[in-house]
Design a protein around this motif. Sequence first.
Motif, PDB file in Angstrom:
ATOM      1  N   SER A 135      11.848  92.799 -52.897  1.00 43.16           N
ATOM      2  CA  SER A 135      11.450  91.337 -52.909  1.00 43.16           C
ATOM      3  C   SER A 135      10.300  91.393 -51.907  1.00 43.16           C
ATOM      4  CB  SER A 135      12.366  90.673 -52.313  1.00 43.16           C
ATOM      5  OG  SER A 135      12.170  89.232 -52.033  1.00 43.16           O
ATOM      6  N   PRO A 136       8.964  91.449 -52.425  1.00 40.09           N
ATOM      7  CA  PRO A 136       7.939  91.430 -51.530  1.00 40.09           C
ATOM      8  C   PRO A 136       7.706  89.935 -50.827  1.00 40.09           C
ATOM      9  CG  PRO A 136       7.035  91.499 -53.675  1.00 40.09           C
ATOM     10  CD  PRO A 136       8.498  91.677 -53.864  1.00 40.09           C
ATOM     11  N   ARG A 162       0.717  91.223 -39.672  1.00 39.71           N
ATOM     12  CA  ARG A 162       0.084  92.351 -40.530  1.00 39.71           C
ATOM     13  C   ARG A 162      -1.196  92.249 -41.319  1.00 39.71           C
ATOM     14  NH1 ARG A 162       0.183  97.556 -39.499  1.00 39.71           N
ATOM     15  NH2 ARG A 162       0.089  98.898 -41.365  1.00 39.71           N
ATOM     16  N   SER A 163      -1.384  90.669 -41.451  1.00 39.99           N
ATOM     17  CA  SER A 163      -2.610  90.440 -42.227  1.00 39.99           C
ATOM     18  C   SER A 163      -3.682  90.571 -41.329  1.00 39.99           C
ATOM     19  CB  SER A 163      -2.515  88.994 -42.519  1.00 39.99           C
ATOM     20  OG  SER A 163      -1.757  88.897 -43.944  1.00 39.99           O
ATOM     21  N   GLN A 207      -9.354  93.082 -43.423  1.00 35.60           N
ATOM     22  CA  GLN A 207      -7.752  93.427 -43.684  1.00 35.60           C
ATOM     23  C   GLN A 207      -7.230  93.275 -44.893  1.00 35.60           C
ATOM     24  OE1 GLN A 207      -6.231  94.898 -40.963  1.00 35.60           O
ATOM     25  NE2 GLN A 207      -7.856  94.732 -39.396  1.00 35.60           N
ATOM     26  N   MET A 208      -6.283  93.733 -44.882  1.00 42.95           N
ATOM     27  CA  MET A 208      -5.420  93.553 -46.085  1.00 42.95           C
ATOM     28  C   MET A 208      -4.332  92.628 -46.108  1.00 42.95           C
ATOM     29  SD  MET A 208      -3.914  96.704 -48.668  1.00 42.95           S
ATOM     30  CE  MET A 208      -3.823  96.504 -50.505  1.00 42.95           C
ATOM     31  N   SER A 221      -1.550  93.559 -51.458  1.00 38.91           N
ATOM     32  CA  SER A 221      -1.037  93.261 -50.179  1.00 38.91           C
ATOM     33  C   SER A 221      -0.646  94.651 -49.508  1.00 38.91           C
ATOM     34  CB  SER A 221       0.070  92.412 -50.073  1.00 38.91           C
ATOM     35  OG  SER A 221      -0.138  91.212 -50.936  1.00 38.91           O
ATOM     36  N   ASP A 222      -0.525  94.686 -48.031  1.00 34.07           N
ATOM     37  CA  ASP A 222       0.082  95.681 -47.434  1.00 34.07           C
ATOM     38  C   ASP A 222       1.339  95.714 -47.181  1.00 34.07           C
ATOM     39  OD1 ASP A 222       0.259  97.919 -45.804  1.00 34.07           O
ATOM     40  OD2 ASP A 222      -0.784  97.178 -44.173  1.00 34.07           O
ATOM     41  N   CYS A 223       2.175  96.079 -48.245  1.00 32.57           N
ATOM     42  CA  CYS A 223       3.888  95.658 -48.111  1.00 32.57           C
ATOM     43  C   CYS A 223       4.646  96.919 -47.401  1.00 32.57           C
ATOM     44  CB  CYS A 223       4.075  95.466 -49.487  1.00 32.57           C
ATOM     45  SG  CYS A 223       3.520  93.892 -50.418  1.00 32.57           S
ATOM     46  N   ALA A 224       5.441  96.510 -46.534  1.00 41.79           N
ATOM     47  CA  ALA A 224       6.394  97.570 -46.129  1.00 41.79           C
ATOM     48  C   ALA A 224       7.509  96.802 -45.331  1.00 41.79           C
ATOM     49  CB  ALA A 224       5.718  98.470 -44.940  1.00 41.79           C
ATOM     50  N   PRO A 225       8.518  97.550 -45.073  1.00 41.80           N
ATOM     51  CA  PRO A 225       9.615  96.759 -44.153  1.00 41.80           C
ATOM     52  C   PRO A 225       9.105  96.380 -42.793  1.00 41.80           C
ATOM     53  CG  PRO A 225      10.532  98.599 -45.440  1.00 41.80           C
ATOM     54  CD  PRO A 225       9.409  98.474 -45.507  1.00 41.80           C
TER      55      PRO A 225
END
Length: 482
Positions: free
Chosen positions: A190-191, A249-250, A358-359, A432-436
């Motif tokens: 689930s992003p 994060r963005s 940035q991503m 996107s830069d996706c991570a927990p």
Amino acid sequence: MPMPVPMSAKIPQSLLLSLLLCAAALLAACSQPGPVGAPPSDSATDVPAANATNGDSPDGDSEPQPVVTWYYYDQDNTDPEANERVGNAYLARAIPQFNADHAGQYTWVNVPRDYNLSLDLVTAVQNNGEIPDVMRMSINNMPTFIRNNTVQDLTDFVMNSEWAADLNPTALEACRGPDGDIYCIPLSASPYVVFYWTDYFPNGFPTTPAALLEAAADLQDEDIYALTYWGSTALDGEGTGRYYYQVIRSFGGSYDDGAGNMQLDTPENIAAIEFMRAIVAGGYSPEAVFMGNFEEEDAFKRSLAAAFPTGYFSAYLYLNPLTAPDGTEYATVSSQDMEAAVDAGDIAIAPFVAPPDQMPGCHTDYFGFVIPNGAPNRDGAEAYINWIMEPANQIEWVLQAGGGAPVSQALRTQEAFQTPFFQQGLAAAERSDCAPWFGSLLRIPEAKRIISNVFFDLVRGDATQDIAQALQRAEDEYNALP
């Protein structure tokens, strides 16, 4: 009390053997644990002992073993307005099917829990309480589970399964502990991306913070909020991952230093907070974003807010019914409402905004299963998971019980996931830069509380206070924990 037999006494060998067998049988009967995870005795459902062996009942019939699960869904709740109506309906359909497929062997017994089920599991394991055989997990739970020795090592079970090779490697890696062992089984991803009404953004969702602020001012002239989001401290700081992480994060920020320490006082985080302050100061989001109790959802569902940065599973399972800006209603009150709105082109999915260099930021959650330490029926738990992992069952679980997109790479090619809803969502996540959100942090409950409190205070509480000083105090508080 009978006197003990002297060691020198002569006992016939046949009598001695009989005595030993009787003692062994008595010891086994005394050590037999009672039911685990069973409903109260006045429940309409009688649950057999969860550790009973799969033997014969007195009448010669095979007696199935219960496989006890914990979900925050309730198979007996048929209220169409219930918050968890989609998951409730899933269990009501799936439980009889599992029982039919495992007749005489296993019986699926679900014990509904509230949203505190993860911390309740830690408490149950530590205090030898009632423990399920399987529990639905979020990746956010895993540092707490591993740190408190709550869940079993599943490495051998996973690696010897027929389905492991098809799991997305990134998702499976997220289930590994510091020792490299696998402690959970991921089924859905689930992003956290942006859902927006296309009437308000006909040229697509803005890609930079400056462009979003400009568009927000234009929407305000039409009495429309630019976006709604989870900005409250509700549910012990859930906004830490649901909204705040997307923004920081963005801007290139994070919550940690990569070595287990909290690190908040950074130029990137300060810039992100200044942007969030601008959204609030401009009146570009409803006051409901800070109220909790999921109040922030309503403005988007009624198209009073143009966009909603949120989790894929949240949008799919909970954003219903929907009313588009032109009055079109998607009102079946089911997960199909959001999918239908995206398929019709009234809603689209995009990454969050980010500065040009940035991503876009993106917290990713994974949902799946853990087998707790102390689970009475490990064999039944494995049989249950293997059943869920069958393609047809896994698709239904992802769509109705997990939310998001399948972790199984083969399943993503199935027809159910070829709709615009899934295709747009996956494309947005890939950009996107996706991570927990928690990175290397291990004290998840404490981190959520500390981060959400300081961000809320800086954005909504006192917007005049020094950002760097407040962030430094918050990280010092976390890093001082024993």
